[in-house]
Design a protein around this motif. Sequence first.
Motif, short mmCIF file in Angstrom:
data_model
loop_
_atom_site.label_atom_id
_atom_site.label_comp_id
_atom_site.label_asym_id
_atom_site.label_seq_id
_atom_site.Cartn_x
_atom_site.Cartn_y
_atom_site.Cartn_z
N ALA A 2 80.36 62.22 68.08
CA ALA A 2 81.78 62.00 67.87
C ALA A 2 82.23 60.74 68.58
N ASP A 3 81.40 59.72 68.55
CA ASP A 3 81.72 58.52 69.30
C ASP A 3 81.20 57.32 68.53
N ASN A 4 81.94 56.25 68.57
CA ASN A 4 81.48 55.03 67.92
C ASN A 4 80.41 54.35 68.75
N ASP A 5 79.66 53.50 68.11
CA ASP A 5 78.71 52.68 68.84
C ASP A 5 79.44 51.46 69.36
N ILE A 6 79.84 51.54 70.62
CA ILE A 6 80.64 50.44 71.18
C ILE A 6 79.77 49.22 71.43
N TYR A 7 78.48 49.35 71.26
CA TYR A 7 77.59 48.23 71.51
C TYR A 7 77.27 47.48 70.21
N ILE A 157 89.51 61.14 76.17
CA ILE A 157 88.63 62.25 76.53
C ILE A 157 87.20 61.74 76.72
N HIS A 158 86.77 60.87 75.82
CA HIS A 158 85.43 60.28 75.98
C HIS A 158 85.36 59.45 77.26
N ASP A 159 86.31 58.59 77.44
CA ASP A 159 86.24 57.66 78.58
C ASP A 159 86.44 58.36 79.93
N GLY A 162 83.86 61.42 80.13
CA GLY A 162 82.47 60.99 79.96
C GLY A 162 82.07 59.95 80.99
N HIS A 163 82.83 58.86 81.03
CA HIS A 163 82.39 57.71 81.84
C HIS A 163 82.92 57.69 83.27
N VAL A 164 84.19 58.01 83.45
CA VAL A 164 84.85 57.70 84.73
C VAL A 164 84.22 58.37 85.95
N ILE A 203 73.58 55.12 79.83
CA ILE A 203 75.04 55.24 80.05
C ILE A 203 75.67 56.18 79.01
N GLU A 204 75.26 56.09 77.76
CA GLU A 204 75.86 56.93 76.72
C GLU A 204 75.10 58.23 76.47
N PHE A 205 73.78 58.18 76.49
CA PHE A 205 73.01 59.37 76.09
C PHE A 205 71.89 59.72 77.07
N GLY A 218 74.93 61.16 80.33
CA GLY A 218 75.45 60.21 79.34
C GLY A 218 76.82 60.61 78.82
N ALA A 219 77.73 59.62 78.76
CA ALA A 219 79.12 59.91 78.38
C ALA A 219 79.24 60.37 76.92
N GLY A 220 78.37 59.85 76.05
CA GLY A 220 78.42 60.26 74.65
C GLY A 220 78.10 61.74 74.48
#
Length: 285
Positions: A2-7, A157-159, A162-164, A203-205, A218-220
Amino acid sequence: MADNDIYANPPDPDVLELEPVHPGIGDQAYVARRHDLFALCRQHRLGSLGPPHIDYTPEEQRIWREVSPKLDHLHTRHASGIYLQAKRGLGIRADEIPQLSSLSGQLQQMSGIHLVPAEGLIAYRIFYAYIAARGFPCTQFLRHGSKPEFTPEPDMIHDCLGHVPLLVNHDYAELLTVLGRAAVRATSGDHVLALKRLSWFSIEFGLIEEAGETRIFGAGILSSMGEIPFSLSAQVERRPFVTSEVIETDYDSSKMQALLFVIPSFGFLRREVADLVARMGIDVS
Ligand SMILES: [Fe+2]
């Protein structure tokens, strides 16, 4: 997922563009709200003003209160202990949307990272230029309430969930900074691709081995109710994180991830990133 590929080197548009598949595209009130937040966050990002205070609507609070406790339940069982401790330490609650300005202030004191308000997807090199300067671009808008478990783009919600939290960890913050500097300074297409793959599979997975258990960092994965159990299921092949293999492995951002890599620690990942960047001959000092 449920996340775009930001890369994937997205455009950095100066107007909001919702994807045709976005659940909120026919909801005029939602689209108007997104336009307002887009303009406000973009103004703050380009003016280096820090994250604006957002008065979240009852509907936005409802979405957060619906999704956040479900993720929290899954996190308690499956997320990295380092992540869990950090999320509690930052005071991120399941019943109230946090203000990025408050989180950013805490992060700055703990690891020297600050949050940059992101109006939406940010182009690859601009995104990593912020990372290189110890900033982390973070959205402040919520997904659409008709499908609270789905978002076609990274949202708050993702950021935030997931990331913070991991940004408080010293090794994680350092490896992110090195990745950012390398991504900005890389001149070879092969190097850019290798860095994208390394970021994707960490970082993502990324998965991490903690006290004999495989946990998620991973945030994803951490921001997806479907991906959390799937990542630890028998349907996924999990291999030890061997950097030379990771950077040769392609991924499909439109599907659940059937192959994941497991790191032994963030210290390990930090050293691997530093060694890789040194082998590429990229100066990240
Ligand atoms: Fe992400």
